[in-house]
Design a protein around this motif. Structure first.
Motif, PDB file in Angstrom:
ATOM      1  N   HIS A   1       0.829  -1.202   0.000  1.00 24.51           N
ATOM      2  CA  HIS A   1       0.000   0.000   0.000  1.00 24.51           C
ATOM      3  C   HIS A   1       0.870   1.261   0.000  1.00 24.51           C
ATOM      4  N   ALA A   2       2.085   1.140   0.539  1.00 20.67           N
ATOM      5  CA  ALA A   2       2.962   2.315   0.660  1.00 20.67           C
ATOM      6  C   ALA A   2       4.245   2.193  -0.146  1.00 20.67           C
ATOM      7  N   LEU A   3       4.783   0.975  -0.269  1.00 25.05           N
ATOM      8  CA  LEU A   3       6.079   0.756  -0.903  1.00 25.05           C
ATOM      9  C   LEU A   3       5.933   0.135  -2.284  1.00 25.05           C
TER      10      LEU A   3
ATOM     11  N   PRO B   1       6.671  -2.869  -4.887  1.00 22.95           N
ATOM     12  CA  PRO B   1       6.783  -4.301  -4.590  1.00 22.95           C
ATOM     13  C   PRO B   1       8.210  -4.734  -4.284  1.00 22.95           C
ATOM     14  N   GLY B   2       9.174  -4.178  -5.013  1.00 20.47           N
ATOM     15  CA  GLY B   2      10.570  -4.536  -4.753  1.00 20.47           C
ATOM     16  C   GLY B   2      11.027  -4.110  -3.382  1.00 20.47           C
ATOM     17  N   ALA B   3      10.651  -2.903  -2.989  1.00 25.43           N
ATOM     18  CA  ALA B   3      11.025  -2.413  -1.663  1.00 25.43           C
ATOM     19  C   ALA B   3      10.337  -3.216  -0.568  1.00 25.43           C
ATOM     20  N   SER B   4       9.089  -3.631  -0.811  1.00 25.18           N
ATOM     21  CA  SER B   4       8.384  -4.462   0.174  1.00 25.18           C
ATOM     22  C   SER B   4       9.119  -5.770   0.393  1.00 25.18           C
ATOM     23  N   ARG B   5       9.552  -6.396  -0.693  1.00 27.09           N
ATOM     24  CA  ARG B   5      10.292  -7.663  -0.567  1.00 27.09           C
ATOM     25  C   ARG B   5      11.623  -7.447   0.145  1.00 27.09           C
ATOM     26  N   ASP B   6      12.313  -6.347  -0.191  1.00 25.71           N
ATOM     27  CA  ASP B   6      13.589  -6.065   0.472  1.00 25.71           C
ATOM     28  C   ASP B   6      13.378  -5.812   1.968  1.00 25.71           C
ATOM     29  N   ALA B   7      12.327  -5.086   2.286  1.00 26.05           N
ATOM     30  CA  ALA B   7      12.044  -4.803   3.700  1.00 26.05           C
ATOM     31  C   ALA B   7      11.733  -6.085   4.458  1.00 26.05           C
ATOM     32  N   LEU B   8      10.973  -6.977   3.828  1.00 32.64           N
ATOM     33  CA  LEU B   8      10.656  -8.255   4.463  1.00 32.64           C
ATOM     34  C   LEU B   8      11.931  -9.031   4.769  1.00 32.64           C
TER      35      LEU B   8
ATOM     36  N   ALA C   1      15.619   3.881   6.449  1.00 34.67           N
ATOM     37  CA  ALA C   1      16.071   4.431   5.167  1.00 34.67           C
ATOM     38  C   ALA C   1      15.423   3.675   4.011  1.00 34.67           C
ATOM     39  N   LEU C   2      15.363   2.354   4.122  1.00 34.24           N
ATOM     40  CA  LEU C   2      14.715   1.549   3.082  1.00 34.24           C
ATOM     41  C   LEU C   2      13.232   1.862   3.002  1.00 34.24           C
ATOM     42  N   LEU C   3      12.584   2.018   4.154  1.00 35.10           N
ATOM     43  CA  LEU C   3      11.153   2.304   4.170  1.00 35.10           C
ATOM     44  C   LEU C   3      10.851   3.688   3.588  1.00 35.10           C
ATOM     45  N   GLU C   4      11.824   4.583   3.659  1.00 35.04           N
ATOM     46  CA  GLU C   4      11.643   5.918   3.085  1.00 35.04           C
ATOM     47  C   GLU C   4      11.924   5.929   1.591  1.00 35.04           C
ATOM     48  N   THR C   5      13.031   5.354   1.165  1.00 29.94           N
ATOM     49  CA  THR C   5      13.404   5.393  -0.247  1.00 29.94           C
ATOM     50  C   THR C   5      12.533   4.480  -1.108  1.00 29.94           C
ATOM     51  N   GLY C   6      11.893   3.502  -0.481  1.00 30.30           N
ATOM     52  CA  GLY C   6      11.085   2.552  -1.241  1.00 30.30           C
ATOM     53  C   GLY C   6       9.634   2.969  -1.434  1.00 30.30           C
ATOM     54  N   LEU C   7       9.282   4.191  -1.059  1.00 30.76           N
ATOM     55  CA  LEU C   7       7.897   4.642  -1.182  1.00 30.76           C
ATOM     56  C   LEU C   7       7.458   4.673  -2.640  1.00 30.76           C
TER      57      LEU C   7
END
Length: 455
Positions: free
Chosen positions: A419-421, A423-430, A447-453
């Motif tokens: 909903h916010a990131l 898909p690639g950033a979501s997988r990286d965050a996971l 930092a990842l949660l910010e740049t992956g928006l």
């Protein structure tokens, strides 16, 4: 020695060496789940309003789902509200509420400002979790039945203890922080089904953090904030309705995060509706039920849970999250209950409303024979004369004894985070969250949660 000081000693003495592998695993799961639902909840009206009121500042703490940064206490308020906005965050049988949402927003903001490592972050989280669980054992379930919202009234102690631990306060300062937090405890169940319920959590998260910061700077408080005749136990529960020995008994033996553990929600609605949803979904799967086959449905829920879920005519999307009739109707109509069922005017869907008219919610007649209050039974009268039913003692994932498989935990996180990131950033965050305790600096995560928006 006072209860606050005895708890302060235990919290201050708690170290990473006290974390068995099981506790580390459940802590990772709690962090994964809470970050996911916070990202999904960040766009909800209650979180957006809280963000507007808090206002950006020059602080170091990230407001999840945005690029805004605030001082830690304001970020805790906003992220705490977002964490509970969807009522999709984890639950605790001991707490009678949601254990991680009050703790982690405060802790993440503080860890970011202090560049704390992942292991310190996780250790503080478990210390806070244990603290609020032990206090819950002293007051529940009278506290819950009386009308307090334990996620907030007890969660403030979890946020306080976790913050004090990360700040490395000694036992005396931690005791003071807990005593300050006792005067911050608030949240009434009359506000369930409104924006104020998630605000309870943001308020508790911020206040727990502020209590720890005040204590660090030398603020003082009463020595007997819990056991005093006008202290937390007597004021919030009343004489004869609490066990003052419970907070100190069997501390971390086992850790509450391990047993009974965290309950991970499968559905984005009040946990009290979940066993009935499970029962209906089982009936749909077993008998191939469709709405046109159904004459009537009776949903039996423990009276303690039915008090706030018997809502035959929900008036808003938030209200629908607390309507067992609505949730069971969705389960019957579509074989699932998902985020979109509680968005916009989905609650007013004419077909669902017509189906809800055939669903009656009643107190479980077997409630006094059940081992706990987390079960439900659904009885369906079919138009062909058959009567089918299913009883569920506890919703799937309700305790560590019946956990959800990792793939469901991951699927939920990705659905929420997307909903916010990207898909690639979501997988990286996971991937990063599965190893959160090994991070050298928690700012790597934010930092990842910010740049992956997405935007």
């Amino acid at each position: 020695m006072s209860i606050a000081h005895s708890l302060g000693e235990r919290i201050a003495a708690f170290t990473a060496a006290d974390l068995p592998d099981e506790a580390l695993r459940w802590a990772r799961i709690g962090v994964i789940d809470t970050i996911g639902v916070t990202l999904a909840g960040a766009a909800e009206p209650c979180a957006r309003i809280a963000r507007t009121v808090a206002s950006p500042s020059d602080g170091a703490a990230l407001v999840l789902g945005s690029r805004l940064r605030m001082k830690p206490s304001d970020a805790a308020l906003v992220n705490g509200t977002a964490a509970h906005a969807l009522d999709f965050d984890d639950c605790s049988n001991t707490l009678g509420g949601h254990p991680s949402a009050p703790i982690l927003p405060a802790l993440l903001a503080l860890a970011e400002e202090n560049h704390a490592c992942g292991l310190r972050f996780v250790t503080a989280y478990v210390a806070g979790f244990e603290t609020q669980a032990r206090i819950a054992r002293a007051v529940n379930f009278h506290h819950y039945d009386k009308g307090w919202h334990p996620t907030a009234t007890l969660g403030v102690f979890g946020a306080c203890a976790a913050s004090a631990h990360l700040l490395e306060l000694d036992a005396a300062h931690t005791a003071t922080a807990l005593s300050i937090a006792a005067s911050f405890a608030s949240g009434i169940k009359a506000n369930f089904g409104t924006m104020t319920k998630p605000l309870h959590v943001g308020h508790a998260s911020r206040n727990g953090l502020v209590a720890a910061l005040l204590a660090r700077e030398g603020f003082n408080a009463g020595d007997e904030a819990f056991e005093h005749r006008q202290g937390f136990f007597n004021v919030y529960n009343g004489a004869g309705h609490y066990d003052a020995d419970a907070p100190l008994a069997h501390w971390a033996e086992p850790l509450d995060i391990v047993e009974p553990g965290i309950a991970i929600k499968q559905y984005p609605c009040c946990g009290s509706t979940h066993p009935a949803i499970d029962a209906m979904l089982m009936l749909v799967s077993e008998y191939g039920l469709t709405p046109d086959q159904v004459e009537a449905v009776v949903s039996w829920t423990h009276p303690r849970r039915l008090q706030h879920t018997n809502r035959p005519q929900p008036a808003s999307a938030l209200d629908a999250k607390f309507s067992v009739q609505y949730c069971v109707a969705r389960a019957l109509a579509q074989g699932r209950v998902v985020l979109s069922d509680f968005e916009g005017d989905a609650y007013a869907d004419p077909a669902i409303r017509a189906l809800m008219a055939r669903i009656v919610a009643e107190p479980d007649p077997q409630a006094d024979r059940q081992p706990d209050h987390f079960g439900a039974e659904v009885v369906v009268q079919l138009r062909d004369g058959r009567r089918v039913s299913k009883r569920v003692a506890r919703a799937a994932g309700r305790t560590s004894a019946n956990p959800l498989p990792d793939e469901r935990i991951e699927a939920k996180f990705l659905d929420c985070a997307n909903h916010a990131l990207t898909p690639g950033a979501s997988r990286d965050a996971l991937g990063m969250l599965w190893r959160v305790d090994s991070l050298q600096d928690m700012t790597a995560l934010t930092a990842l949660l910010e740049t992956g928006l997405r935007h």
